[in-house]
Design an enzyme around this catalytic site. Sequence first.
Site, PDB file in Angstrom:
ATOM      1  N   HIS A 155       0.829  -1.214   0.000  1.00 33.35           N
ATOM      2  CA  HIS A 155       0.000   0.000   0.000  1.00 33.35           C
ATOM      3  C   HIS A 155       0.868   1.272   0.000  1.00 33.35           C
ATOM      4  O   HIS A 155       0.912   1.970  -0.980  1.00 33.35           O
ATOM      5  CB  HIS A 155      -1.038   0.034   1.135  1.00 33.35           C
ATOM      6  CG  HIS A 155      -1.880  -1.197   1.194  1.00 33.35           C
ATOM      7  ND1 HIS A 155      -2.635  -1.594   0.128  1.00 33.35           N
ATOM      8  CD2 HIS A 155      -2.039  -2.156   2.163  1.00 33.35           C
ATOM      9  CE1 HIS A 155      -3.260  -2.734   0.442  1.00 33.35           C
ATOM     10  NE2 HIS A 155      -2.907  -3.098   1.660  1.00 33.35           N
ATOM     11  N   ASP A 210      -4.659  -8.170  -3.179  1.00 28.32           N
ATOM     12  CA  ASP A 210      -5.018  -8.003  -1.777  1.00 28.32           C
ATOM     13  C   ASP A 210      -6.288  -8.762  -1.368  1.00 28.32           C
ATOM     14  O   ASP A 210      -6.252  -9.971  -1.181  1.00 28.32           O
ATOM     15  CB  ASP A 210      -5.124  -6.500  -1.476  1.00 28.32           C
ATOM     16  CG  ASP A 210      -5.138  -6.207   0.020  1.00 28.32           C
ATOM     17  OD1 ASP A 210      -5.123  -7.171   0.813  1.00 28.32           O
ATOM     18  OD2 ASP A 210      -5.166  -5.024   0.397  1.00 28.32           O
TER      19      ASP A 210
HETATM   20  C1  NGQ Z   1      -5.388  -7.740   6.092  1.00 27.89           C
HETATM   21  N1  NGQ Z   1      -5.998  -5.906   4.655  1.00 27.89           N
HETATM   22  O1  NGQ Z   1      -4.477  -8.154   6.806  1.00 27.89           O
HETATM   23  O2  NGQ Z   1      -6.145  -8.504   5.497  1.00 27.89           O
HETATM   24  C2  NGQ Z   1      -5.582  -6.255   5.977  1.00 27.89           C
HETATM   25  C3  NGQ Z   1      -6.574  -5.763   6.982  1.00 27.89           C
HETATM   26  C4  NGQ Z   1      -5.168  -4.856   8.857  1.00 27.89           C
HETATM   27  C5  NGQ Z   1      -5.619  -4.727   4.162  1.00 27.89           C
HETATM   28  N2  NGQ Z   1      -4.771  -4.031   4.848  1.00 27.89           N
HETATM   29  C6  NGQ Z   1      -6.109  -5.929   8.386  1.00 27.89           C
HETATM   30  N3  NGQ Z   1      -6.070  -4.312   3.012  1.00 27.89           N
HETATM   31  O3  NGQ Z   1      -4.473  -4.210   8.079  1.00 27.89           O
HETATM   32  O4  NGQ Z   1      -5.107  -4.718  10.066  1.00 27.89           O
HETATM   33 ZN    ZN Z   2      -3.078  -6.983   2.615  1.00 32.77          ZN
END
Ligand code: NGQ
Ligand code: ZN
Length: 458
Positions: A270, A321
Amino acid sequence: VERSFFFEHAFLPGGWRRNVRLESQNGRIVSARPDVRPEPQDRRERIAVPGLPNLHSHAFQRAMAGLAERRGPADDNFWSWREAMYRFVRAMGPDEVQAIAAYAYADMLEAGFTTVGEFHYVHRTPDGGAYADPAELALRHVAAAEETGLGMVMLPVFYAASTFGGAPPTSGQKRFIADLDAFADIVDRAGVAVRDSRLGRGLGIAPHSLRAVPPQLLTPLIQLKPEGPLHIHAAEQVKEVEDCLAWSGLRPVEWLLERVGLDPRWCLVHATHLTEDETRRLAASGAAAGLCPITEGNLGDGTFPAVAYLEAGGRFGVGTDSNIQLDAAGELRQLEYSQRLTLRARNVLAPASGASTGQRLLEAALEGGAQALGLGAAGLRPGAPADFVVLDALHTDLATVGEDNWLDAWIFALGRRGVDKVVVSGEIVVDGGRHRARDAIDARYRAAVAKLSTESVS
Ligand code: NGQ
Ligand code: ZN
């Protein structure tokens, strides 16, 4: 195993070439020569482009695509989406994990991706216990890649805290957590599985985020492996940047630059919210930015400063993602569109006047994706995996424009409909736009998600 292909047109490093013979041995390209004649044993195709690496996936999230698009009771944002995702993963067992991963991976292949970097953090049972094999769920992803024919770079994720300062994990996070010893064991076992898999292409280490990894654990974590990819989520949300500042006086990317030091082993997934200074320093570090434009749009993250970053020489690859929608061309298109919408200008990522935007995006994402996943060579050249996409030369959108516009027509107009065949490690896994085991994978996936919804109500 030796294979040979002959392409009327192939996108080689440097651009389009004609009459290209590509030879592979055990899944790797040994030669890619333009301006030659076909040999009788060659498999002949019209238009070939390199397959794109997908540097960031959470495969299980594919099964919640379309289920989190209703407005919630309070603020609906990244953080409420994350709570929904935690509820969603609660009941998944190993068979469901593998069925969903296979479904996601078949879809990735049809979309034009040929390697996945699986950022894998669901390690524990639904109760938070350990599986008999603590790497059970990592192994299920490696198996799903092997059965679908997708190149796999496994990135086991270390997760220990709920936010900056080492606050304990919440109950929604209990399937993710490990201590260093348990994690080292998962990494070892996943490494064996990757080595033993025909499509295993590497193993990295992924501290989930600065929220989830207390700083004193970061160094020992990195020291678990002296080489290979290092991936971390960073600066995706404004609140995350603010919380990091409150905790340390530094923004997440600053913190990583100053306290850890970044280099080409690193991929910052990101990296959405950057100051100008961070943008320049991240670019200069040689690390890759792991951009996931479709998911970032879906989650309302914000806009990565791609123009300034590329001007500073920054490297990037793309990832899918949450897997809300899989389309290799679509990720590149969304990246360019995110910039057009904020800058109110067109063709902002093309390198020069007259240059193709699609070509720039594809070349950069091939190089940056290969770097971030430790694949060695990128594109159709000796040493790279024998991975390519055969575009549908008969599609009217391609048949009516010249070679110089094929990449732009694919990326901006056609998308996945432009994909005819996908070849990974020299094997045809998608033909006529359909994965070779599509029906069986769909049937198993349907049974798995049906079981999930009955289990989660009981
Ligand atoms: C994840 N997803 O780990 O799946 C994360 C969300 C977080 C994204 N960052 C959870 N898009 O970052 O705490
Ligand atoms: Zn992720």
